[in-house]
Design an enzyme around this catalytic site. Structure first.
Site, mmCIF file in Angstrom:
data_model
loop_
_atom_site.group_PDB
_atom_site.id
_atom_site.type_symbol
_atom_site.label_atom_id
_atom_site.label_comp_id
_atom_site.label_asym_id
_atom_site.label_seq_id
_atom_site.Cartn_x
_atom_site.Cartn_y
_atom_site.Cartn_z
ATOM 1 N N HIS A 49 -0.037 0.656 5.000
ATOM 2 C CA HIS A 49 0.735 1.326 6.052
ATOM 3 C C HIS A 49 0.497 2.831 6.059
ATOM 4 C CE1 HIS A 49 2.941 -2.055 7.739
ATOM 5 N NE2 HIS A 49 2.927 -2.563 6.518
ATOM 6 N N ASP A 51 -3.063 3.835 6.922
ATOM 7 C CA ASP A 51 -4.295 4.089 7.708
ATOM 8 C C ASP A 51 -3.940 4.591 9.102
ATOM 9 O OD1 ASP A 51 -3.378 1.566 8.595
ATOM 10 O OD2 ASP A 51 -5.396 0.696 8.758
ATOM 11 N N ALA A 139 -2.602 -14.625 6.292
ATOM 12 C CA ALA A 139 -2.290 -14.454 4.875
ATOM 13 C C ALA A 139 -2.468 -13.009 4.433
ATOM 14 C CB ALA A 139 -3.179 -15.376 4.037
ATOM 15 N N ASP A 187 -9.189 -2.343 8.588
ATOM 16 C CA ASP A 187 -9.739 -3.696 8.505
ATOM 17 C C ASP A 187 -11.128 -3.796 9.132
ATOM 18 O OD1 ASP A 187 -7.290 -4.140 7.407
ATOM 19 O OD2 ASP A 187 -6.469 -5.236 9.115
HETATM 20 C C1 GLA Z 1 -2.762 -4.430 9.006
HETATM 21 C C2 GLA Z 1 -3.471 -3.450 9.937
HETATM 22 C C3 GLA Z 1 -4.141 -2.331 9.149
HETATM 23 C C4 GLA Z 1 -3.159 -1.696 8.162
HETATM 24 C C5 GLA Z 1 -2.447 -2.754 7.334
HETATM 25 C C6 GLA Z 1 -1.371 -2.164 6.458
HETATM 26 O O1 GLA Z 1 -3.698 -5.117 8.243
HETATM 27 O O2 GLA Z 1 -4.454 -4.109 10.699
HETATM 28 O O3 GLA Z 1 -4.672 -1.382 10.028
HETATM 29 O O4 GLA Z 1 -2.255 -0.874 8.836
HETATM 30 O O5 GLA Z 1 -1.855 -3.738 8.169
HETATM 31 O O6 GLA Z 1 -1.935 -1.298 5.549
#
Ligand code: GLA
Length: 419
Positions: A49, A51, A139, A187
């Site tokens: 939380h 990025d 998941a 991601d």
């Molecule tokens: C999800 C979002 C990412 C990131 C995570 C938490 O995976 O796609 O961009 O914010 O949550 O770190």
């Protein structure tokens, strides 16, 4: 290409490539001239939380993949078939604006990717694809971003467009907002550009990755909480609320420090003030909720830097402690944990993990626990006995356990390989 070849060799030894070919032929005729796209899932080791707040994170790609076999078409149609019967066949047209499927439809990630690729690169040639994934769904292991990335690579390569990975990762981070989540760029970046045997520090604005080898004796155990965390479903509202709250917290702080209009990012604020000074001040300036969100973002940012150092110096204990602190912060300050995630963390640590935390967005999903290679069997056994078997008294979990928990192998990013 080495990685792609190795991946093909790996896939050739699994039923996946055969299965993909077979499904392809059943649906579209011969699989000659088909191209294989492989996009990995990821586990985030530190920095959740943050990025979307522009702060660096430390994920790695894992050995679970979204595999997509496609052949280009002569028109603008995109046809998708999944090997998973829960996901019905879908078809749409490449266009500047591609309408989403029914609410939360699985193909929305492919639509999001294709729309972004059309808008950015003006492509017009569609493709027929079959998809098979062994990334556990919902998941917290970014299976949906892997589908987005695989679809984008298919759309690009079907049209002979080559892009730079970082450029594409930026386009795709924005593209994913199509499904309604205001996510960050972790991601898509790790899925595209991860290095084998390594975790990567990802910095934003501008986006860049710095790979750090993972010592082979460090085992990261992933365990699914059995609570689905659908990024475009139930978790969406809370996720977006957290992005809003962390933005409001930043605004509250810059206003009170007399920088409104000048400082508009956490990284700029942290360049100007010491983190501890900001944390101390946040209690006077922000309401209770925003203060907690602020403290999580700032301390999590510091933990990424400390974790990177611990990784560099092979200090497993320090890394593990940071993971547990991170979980505590995600639970207490950011309020994105669940009782099941907390229980998994506790079981793993009691069985000998040096630290454990939820990974990804939380609100369900998985945890990641760090232990030495000599301890990982014990940790897996404890998770099986005390978590999974307890919840499945009547059923022998057998092979299903391998999907619920496994040791992550730091893997390479996505590849495209003509067969
Ligand atoms: C999800 C979002 C990412 C990131 C995570 C938490 O995976 O796609 O961009 O914010 O949550 O770190």
């Amino acid at each position: 290409m080495i990685d792609a070849e190795r991946r093909i060799a790996t896939l050739a030894h699994t039923p996946h490539l055969e299965l993909l070919r077979q499904r392809f032929e059943e649906n579209y005729g011969s699989s000659e001239r088909a191209t294989l796209v492989v996009a990995p899932g990821r586990v985030n080791l530190m920095g959740d939380h943050i990025d979307y707040n522009g702060l660096s994170v430390l994920p790695m790609a894992i050995q679970r993949h979204m595999a997509l076999l496609y052949r280009e078409r002569d028109d603008r149609s995109v046809r998708l078939v999944s090997s998973d019967p829960r996901f019905p066949n879908r078809e749409f047209q490449l266009a500047d604006q591609i309408a989403p499927g029914e609410e939360g439809d699985w193909s929305d990630y492919a639509r999001a990717a294709c729309q972004a690729i059309v808008q950015r690169y003006q492509v017009g040639r569609g493709f027929d694809a079959v998809i098979h994934s062994d990334i556990p769904i919902a998941a917290g292991l970014a299976s949906s971003s892997a589908l987005l990335v695989a679809s984008a690579l298919a759309a690009l390569h079907a049209n002979d467009v080559w892009t730079e990975k970082m450029e594409l990762a930026v386009v795709l981070a924005e593209a994913e907002h199509y499904v309604g989540t205001r996510g960050g760029g972790m991601d898509q970046a790790i899925c595209l550009a991860a290095r084998r045997h390594s975790a990567s520090r990802i910095d934003f604005d501008p986006l860049r990755l710095t790979a750090h080898p993972i010592p082979p004796e460090w085992h990261f155990v992933i365990a699914f909480s059995l609570v689905r965390a659908e990024k475009s479903g139930a978790a969406l509202e809370t996720y977006n609320l957290r992005t809003e709250e962390s933005g409001q917290a930043l605004q509250g702080m810059t206003d009170s420090l007399g920088h409104s209009g000048e400082i508009d990012s956490y990284s700029d604020l942290l360049a100007e003030y010491h983190a501890n000074e900001l944390i101390a001040k946040s209690g006077d300036v922000l309401d209770e909720t925003l203060m907690r969100r602020f403290v999580h973002v700032v301390t999590e940012g510091m933990r990424v830097r400390q974790a990177e150092k611990a990784l560099h110096s092979y200090d497993m204990r320090a890394f593990g402690e940071l993971m547990s602190e991170s979980h505590e912060s995600l639970r207490e300050s950011f309020e994105v944990s669940t009782p099941e995630l907390d229980e998994l963390v506790e079981i793993a640590v009691r069985a000998g993990a040096v630290g454990a935390r939820l990974t990804g967005a939380g609100l369900g999903g998985s945890v990641v626990a760090l232990c030495s290679d000599s301890k990982s069997k014990k940790v897996l056994k404890a998770l099986a006995d005390r978590f999974y078997k307890k919840r499945n008294k009547r059923r022998d979990l057998g092979a299903a356990l391998d999907d619920l928990m496994f040791v992550a192998e730091p893997s390479a990013g996505a590849s495209v390989t003509p067969l």
